[in-house]
Enzyme design. Structure first.
Site, PDB file in Angstrom:
ATOM      1  N   LEU A   1     -19.269  -7.828  -6.108  1.00 39.37           N
ATOM      2  CA  LEU A   1     -18.201  -8.753  -5.711  1.00 39.37           C
ATOM      3  C   LEU A   1     -18.206 -10.009  -6.584  1.00 39.37           C
ATOM      4  O   LEU A   1     -17.146 -10.552  -6.928  1.00 39.37           O
ATOM      5  CB  LEU A   1     -18.407  -9.142  -4.239  1.00 39.37           C
TER       6      LEU A   1
ATOM      7  N   HIS B   1     -20.464   1.524  -4.623  1.00 41.94           N
ATOM      8  CA  HIS B   1     -20.790   1.907  -6.001  1.00 41.94           C
ATOM      9  C   HIS B   1     -21.242   3.363  -6.109  1.00 41.94           C
ATOM     10  O   HIS B   1     -22.226   3.689  -6.760  1.00 41.94           O
ATOM     11  CB  HIS B   1     -21.843   0.958  -6.599  1.00 41.94           C
TER      12      HIS B   1
ATOM     13  N   GLN C   1     -15.604  -0.329 -11.504  1.00 46.06           N
ATOM     14  CA  GLN C   1     -16.779  -0.919 -10.845  1.00 46.06           C
ATOM     15  C   GLN C   1     -17.076  -0.352  -9.458  1.00 46.06           C
ATOM     16  O   GLN C   1     -18.229  -0.210  -9.064  1.00 46.06           O
ATOM     17  CB  GLN C   1     -16.586  -2.438 -10.764  1.00 46.06           C
TER      18      GLN C   1
END
Length: 295
Positions: free
Chosen positions: A88, A194, A243
């Site tokens: 983040l 992730h 990401q």
């Protein structure tokens, strides 16, 4: 050269940002604008809410982003030589470096939080911190377990967070302890961040990122997916989209920033996690943190 780094989820605490609101006219104005953009009074939750209130996904990510970005904005002579953010925190880093506007950064962070929450509800999934094994040993075990189990955060040498299905993570933890891990500890998170299980969130966020204007940053931004310094706006976008389903290469990022000339690291935002991780990569590196209003 001064490197500035920005924390990710988990660094929040009750009362965060209140001193900024009370002491800086610019921060107060932007906090009020954030309440409008988000459609709820996040300031009430940040300043007066409990730790549990702050744990709500729709609150946590924007709260950490706001705290970090507004601290950076109130610093005198803020002139980063390079920036990076953990997960983040990459959005905070991009705003601090001028690649994203405050408004666009906050809107993307809010969308990201909601999209991740939705993806978490699709399939039970989790993460676990593995301590005391080298990365290769952890990668090997992950690839040997059936289902989705992948390295998610390369935090520092000897500390890697893995992500995947609940069943897969349980099995991997068992095998990693047998291999000699000092700890294989499941984390209190709502999903497998992730990892490929975040694909629905990645698709949703991709649409928003594609239509957002990204400018050339004032300094290189070392991005999570490749740990490389990036200044090209289209490359920044592609890396931001990737990401959500790719691992955070933090160990590699810190090493590359040092190789690129970083002489000190300052963590801007709540907590001290990143300062600790930098020290574990290079004990001699000078680190500091800013998590309160400074004038």
């Amino acid at each position: 050269m001064k490197a500035f780094v920005f924390p990710g989820q988990g660094a929040q605490y009750p009362g965060m940002g209140k001193d900024l609101y009370e002491n800086s006219a610019e921060a107060k104005q932007l906090f009020d604008k954030a309440n409008e953009i988000l459609g709820f009074r996040i300031t009430d939750i940040m300043f007066e809410g409990s730790a549990d209130d702050l744990k709500q996904t729709k609150v946590t990510q924007p709260a950490i982003f706001l705290h970090s970005v507004l601290l950076a904005k109130t610093l005198e002579d803020f002139a980063p030589g390079m920036v990076a953010g953990h997960s983040l925190g990459e959005f905070s880093a991009l705003v601090a470096a001028g690649a994203l506007t405050f408004e666009d950064g906050l809107a993307l962070v809010s969308k990201r939080a909601m999209a991740m929450q939705k993806a978490c509800e699709v399939e039970p999934s989790t993460m676990a911190a593995i301590v005391g094994l080298d990365d290769e040993a952890v990668e090997e075990v992950c690839s040997s377990v059936a289902g989705v189990v992948v390295p998610a955060n390369y935090n520092c040498p000897g500390q890697l967070v893995i992500s995947g299905s609940v069943e897969g993570i349980d099995k991997a933890c068992e095998l990693l302890k047998e291999k000699g891990a000092k700890r294989a500890l499941k984390l209190p998170v709502g999903g497998a961040f992730h990892s490929p299980l975040m694909e629905p969130a990645r698709e949703e966020l991709a649409a928003a990122i594609e239509t957002t204007d990204v400018q050339k940053p004032v300094c290189p931004v070392y991005q999570n997916v490749n740990a490389q310094p990036v200044t090209d706006p289209s490359e920044i976008k592609q890396n931001l989209i990737a990401q959500l389903t790719a691992p955070v290469k933090w160990t590699q990022t810190v090493k590359n920033m040092i190789a690129g000339g970083a002489t000190s690291f300052t963590e801007i935002g709540p907590g001290k996690v990143l300062q600790g991780l930098v020290k574990k990569v290079d004990r001699s590196m000078e680190t500091s943190g800013i998590d309160k209003y400074e004038k």
